[in-house]
Design a protein around this motif. Structure first.
Motif, PDB file in Angstrom:
ATOM      1  N   UNK A   1      -2.410 -11.877  43.297  1.00 26.16           N
ATOM      2  CA  UNK A   1      -1.819 -10.849  42.442  1.00 26.16           C
ATOM      3  C   UNK A   1      -0.301 -10.936  42.545  1.00 26.16           C
ATOM      4  N   UNK A   2       0.355 -11.128  41.422  1.00 22.85           N
ATOM      5  CA  UNK A   2       1.815 -11.208  41.396  1.00 22.85           C
ATOM      6  C   UNK A   2       2.374  -9.792  41.227  1.00 22.85           C
ATOM      7  N   UNK A   3       3.050  -9.258  42.254  1.00 23.71           N
ATOM      8  CA  UNK A   3       3.548  -7.882  42.167  1.00 23.71           C
ATOM      9  C   UNK A   3       4.685  -7.711  41.159  1.00 23.71           C
ATOM     10  N   UNK A   4       5.302  -8.817  40.724  1.00 26.65           N
ATOM     11  CA  UNK A   4       6.428  -8.703  39.788  1.00 26.65           C
ATOM     12  C   UNK A   4       5.979  -8.458  38.354  1.00 26.65           C
TER      13      UNK A   4
ATOM     14  N   UNK B   1     -13.497  -1.352  34.430  1.00 27.53           N
ATOM     15  CA  UNK B   1     -13.090  -0.019  34.859  1.00 27.53           C
ATOM     16  C   UNK B   1     -11.659  -0.012  35.394  1.00 27.53           C
ATOM     17  N   UNK B   2     -11.286  -1.073  36.111  1.00 26.68           N
ATOM     18  CA  UNK B   2      -9.928  -1.163  36.662  1.00 26.68           C
ATOM     19  C   UNK B   2      -8.900  -1.037  35.546  1.00 26.68           C
ATOM     20  N   UNK B   3      -9.190  -1.652  34.398  1.00 24.92           N
ATOM     21  CA  UNK B   3      -8.245  -1.682  33.292  1.00 24.92           C
ATOM     22  C   UNK B   3      -8.230  -0.390  32.477  1.00 24.92           C
ATOM     23  N   UNK B   4      -9.292   0.416  32.611  1.00 28.74           N
ATOM     24  CA  UNK B   4      -9.386   1.616  31.763  1.00 28.74           C
ATOM     25  C   UNK B   4      -9.427   2.926  32.541  1.00 28.74           C
ATOM     26  N   UNK B   5     -10.020   2.903  33.743  1.00 23.29           N
ATOM     27  CA  UNK B   5     -10.203   4.137  34.516  1.00 23.29           C
ATOM     28  C   UNK B   5     -10.166   3.790  36.002  1.00 23.29           C
ATOM     29  N   UNK B   6      -8.974   3.781  36.572  1.00 24.23           N
ATOM     30  CA  UNK B   6      -8.815   3.320  37.961  1.00 24.23           C
ATOM     31  C   UNK B   6      -9.548   4.227  38.951  1.00 24.23           C
ATOM     32  N   UNK B   7      -9.642   5.523  38.654  1.00 27.05           N
ATOM     33  CA  UNK B   7     -10.353   6.436  39.552  1.00 27.05           C
ATOM     34  C   UNK B   7     -11.833   6.091  39.611  1.00 27.05           C
ATOM     35  N   UNK B   8     -12.434   5.828  38.442  1.00 31.61           N
ATOM     36  CA  UNK B   8     -13.843   5.428  38.400  1.00 31.61           C
ATOM     37  C   UNK B   8     -14.038   4.078  39.082  1.00 31.61           C
ATOM     38  N   UNK B   9     -13.059   3.184  38.912  1.00 26.36           N
ATOM     39  CA  UNK B   9     -13.132   1.870  39.541  1.00 26.36           C
ATOM     40  C   UNK B   9     -13.094   1.986  41.063  1.00 26.36           C
ATOM     41  N   UNK B  10     -12.222   2.863  41.571  1.00 27.18           N
ATOM     42  CA  UNK B  10     -12.121   3.064  43.023  1.00 27.18           C
ATOM     43  C   UNK B  10     -13.419   3.655  43.567  1.00 27.18           C
ATOM     44  N   UNK B  11     -14.002   4.565  42.820  1.00 24.91           N
ATOM     45  CA  UNK B  11     -15.275   5.158  43.227  1.00 24.91           C
ATOM     46  C   UNK B  11     -16.380   4.089  43.256  1.00 24.91           C
ATOM     47  N   UNK B  12     -16.367   3.193  42.273  1.00 26.13           N
ATOM     48  CA  UNK B  12     -17.357   2.124  42.215  1.00 26.13           C
ATOM     49  C   UNK B  12     -17.186   1.156  43.382  1.00 26.13           C
ATOM     50  N   UNK B  13     -15.940   0.797  43.694  1.00 21.89           N
ATOM     51  CA  UNK B  13     -15.683  -0.106  44.810  1.00 21.89           C
ATOM     52  C   UNK B  13     -16.158   0.510  46.121  1.00 21.89           C
ATOM     53  N   UNK B  14     -15.851   1.781  46.344  1.00 20.69           N
ATOM     54  CA  UNK B  14     -16.290   2.464  47.569  1.00 20.69           C
ATOM     55  C   UNK B  14     -17.811   2.470  47.675  1.00 20.69           C
TER      56      UNK B  14
ATOM     57  N   UNK C   1      -3.952  -8.690  33.480  1.00 20.87           N
ATOM     58  CA  UNK C   1      -2.593  -8.175  33.651  1.00 20.87           C
ATOM     59  C   UNK C   1      -2.737  -6.729  34.126  1.00 20.87           C
ATOM     60  N   UNK C   2      -2.393  -6.489  35.379  1.00 21.11           N
ATOM     61  CA  UNK C   2      -2.578  -5.174  35.983  1.00 21.11           C
ATOM     62  C   UNK C   2      -1.375  -4.279  35.693  1.00 21.11           C
ATOM     63  N   UNK C   3      -1.655  -3.092  35.214  1.00 25.19           N
ATOM     64  CA  UNK C   3      -0.624  -2.084  34.981  1.00 25.19           C
ATOM     65  C   UNK C   3      -0.546  -1.207  36.233  1.00 25.19           C
ATOM     66  N   UNK C   4       0.504  -1.393  37.025  1.00 26.14           N
ATOM     67  CA  UNK C   4       0.608  -0.674  38.296  1.00 26.14           C
ATOM     68  C   UNK C   4       0.866   0.819  38.128  1.00 26.14           C
ATOM     69  N   UNK C   5       1.160   1.253  36.922  1.00 27.54           N
ATOM     70  CA  UNK C   5       1.282   2.696  36.682  1.00 27.54           C
ATOM     71  C   UNK C   5      -0.095   3.342  36.556  1.00 27.54           C
ATOM     72  N   UNK C   6      -1.135   2.490  36.337  1.00 29.93           N
ATOM     73  CA  UNK C   6      -2.497   3.000  36.206  1.00 29.93           C
ATOM     74  C   UNK C   6      -3.358   2.655  37.423  1.00 29.93           C
ATOM     75  N   UNK C   7      -3.082   1.535  38.042  1.00 25.57           N
ATOM     76  CA  UNK C   7      -3.841   1.107  39.228  1.00 25.57           C
ATOM     77  C   UNK C   7      -2.849   0.606  40.270  1.00 25.57           C
ATOM     78  N   UNK C   8      -2.884   1.173  41.459  1.00 24.24           N
ATOM     79  CA  UNK C   8      -1.895   0.820  42.480  1.00 24.24           C
ATOM     80  C   UNK C   8      -2.099  -0.593  43.014  1.00 24.24           C
ATOM     81  N   UNK C   9      -1.011  -1.161  43.499  1.00 23.87           N
ATOM     82  CA  UNK C   9      -1.057  -2.501  44.088  1.00 23.87           C
ATOM     83  C   UNK C   9      -2.038  -2.530  45.264  1.00 23.87           C
ATOM     84  N   UNK C  10      -2.015  -1.478  46.083  1.00 27.80           N
ATOM     85  CA  UNK C  10      -2.889  -1.431  47.262  1.00 27.80           C
ATOM     86  C   UNK C  10      -4.358  -1.381  46.861  1.00 27.80           C
TER      87      UNK C  10
END
Length: 367
Positions: free
Chosen positions: A256-259, A302-315, A227-236
């Motif tokens: 991913x269900x945006x609703x 990481x996506x669920x706890x630290x989106x910035x670290x997750x984005x860095x890992x994905x990159x 369950x993605x919290x869009x206030x912590x990790x953006x849809x994009x």
């Protein structure tokens, strides 16, 4: 240089030196094939492994008769697959939905001696496979199941095919998995405990739904895997993760269900008028288990706890992949330019290339 790279190179070299063998794939798993001729089996050899281990899979390929024999033998034994190693054999016999194969641990023979021992290994593999095929045929014949009109107690009605529901019931019974059969919605619901993954409620388990509501396919899905919290990790950003994993696993679909932020994975098996076997179901289910555990550890925790670290890992994952592709392309082009060099010059350059490959793998850590 890893063992899988060493044995891949050796297989390619052997195929180049023998007219009866050809390279089917130089990409992992590297595969060479031998055309069927009088007194020999149509064999393919694929190398599997990693930095430290390598296994050679000797498989009887493109033979529907033997593949059907394997299917009926597995039904007779009530097994999804069979793996057996005789005490006096170097090979592990493997029978599954793909047919008959013999697996050899490449560490049994020093890779320096592999080329000289190649023909001996072929003879041993053929012996293992022929004995297994003869035994399967004998047992099926004794059971009265050697023809295409197999016994109804195993294959089912006059059509010679089990229904999807019958196959699924057989799968759950065989593996002892508790499940709920929702007949109204034509689906089965079951679940697994996990070692790493944690669900939304912080419990180590997840559910799989197998739906047969569409007559043309069987769908495996994992509702509310995340369950993605869009206030912590953006849809994009989540869409970028989905694109990455769907690139890595071409047969996998993620949605991913945006609703409400529900993220699930799904895999479809086309059926139409074809058959489906419990080994196919088992492979998909075990893949989903492995995928959920590995990707949670790799990125989603990481996506669920630290989106910035997750984005860095994905990159980093994407950058490493691009570096690996560029390095492989450069080495391939360099090897092409080596044609016409003396043997000593070629060996010297190959040693440098191997050293650079090992260094690059150490720095990048692989993907």
């Amino acid at each position: 240089m890893s063992l899988i790279e060493i044995y891949s190179s050796l297989l390619v070299h052997i195929a180049e030196q023998h007219d009866t063998w050809s390279v089917t794939s130089e990409e992992a798993p590297c595969t060479i094939t031998r055309v069927e001729s009088e007194g020999t089996l149509p064999l393919s050899i694929a190398v599997h492994g990693n930095e430290e281990k390598a296994h050679l899979l000797f498989h009887v390929y493109d033979d529907e008769i033997l593949k059907n024999l394997a299917h009926r033998y597995l039904e007779l034994k009530n097994e999804s697959d069979i793996r057996n190693k005789e005490s006096d054999s170097d090979f592990i016999l493997m029978i599954d939905s793909d047919g008959f194969a013999a697996v050899y641990s490449a560490v049994e023979t020093p890779h320096e001696d592999f080329t000289s021992q190649f023909e001996v290994l072929i003879q041993k593999a053929e012996k293992t496979l022929i004995n297994a095929i003869k035994l399967a045929h004998k047992e099926l014949e004794e059971f009265g199941n050697s023809s295409s009109s197999s016994a109804n107690s195993i294959i089912g009605p006059v059509t010679g095919k089990l229904t999807v529901v019958e196959v699924l019931d057989k799968y759950f019974e065989h593996h002892g998995y508790a499940n709920k059969h929702d007949k109204e919605n034509k689906r089965y619901i079951f679940g697994f405990e996990t070692s790493v993954y944690m669900n939304e409620e912080s419990y180590p388990n997840f559910r799989i739904i197998i739906s047969y509501s569409d007559d043309s396919l069987l769908r495996f899905s994992t509702p509310w895997l995340y369950k993605i919290d869009f206030s912590k990790a953006s849809y994009h950003f989540i869409a970028s993760i989905i694109a990455w994993y769907q690139f890595e696993y071409k047969f996998l679909a993620m949605s991913l269900d945006p609703s409400d932020g529900e993220l699930r994975i799904s895999i479809d098996i086309p059926i139409e008028k074809g058959e489906i076997h419990i080994t196919q179901i088992h492979r998909i289910v075990t893949f989903i288990q492995s995928f959920v555990e590995e990707t949670y550890k790799e990125l989603f925790s990481l996506v669920l706890t630290d989106s910035e670290a997750a984005e860095e890992k994905l990159n980093k994952l994407i950058t490493n992949y691009n570096k690996k592709r560029e390095s492989a392309a450069w080495i391939s082009k360099t090897k092409e330019k080596m044609i016409g060099l003396s043997e000593e010059q070629r060996k010297a350059i190959e040693a440098i290339l191997e050293e650079n490959q090992d260094k690059a793998a150490t720095e990048m850590g692989g993907i």
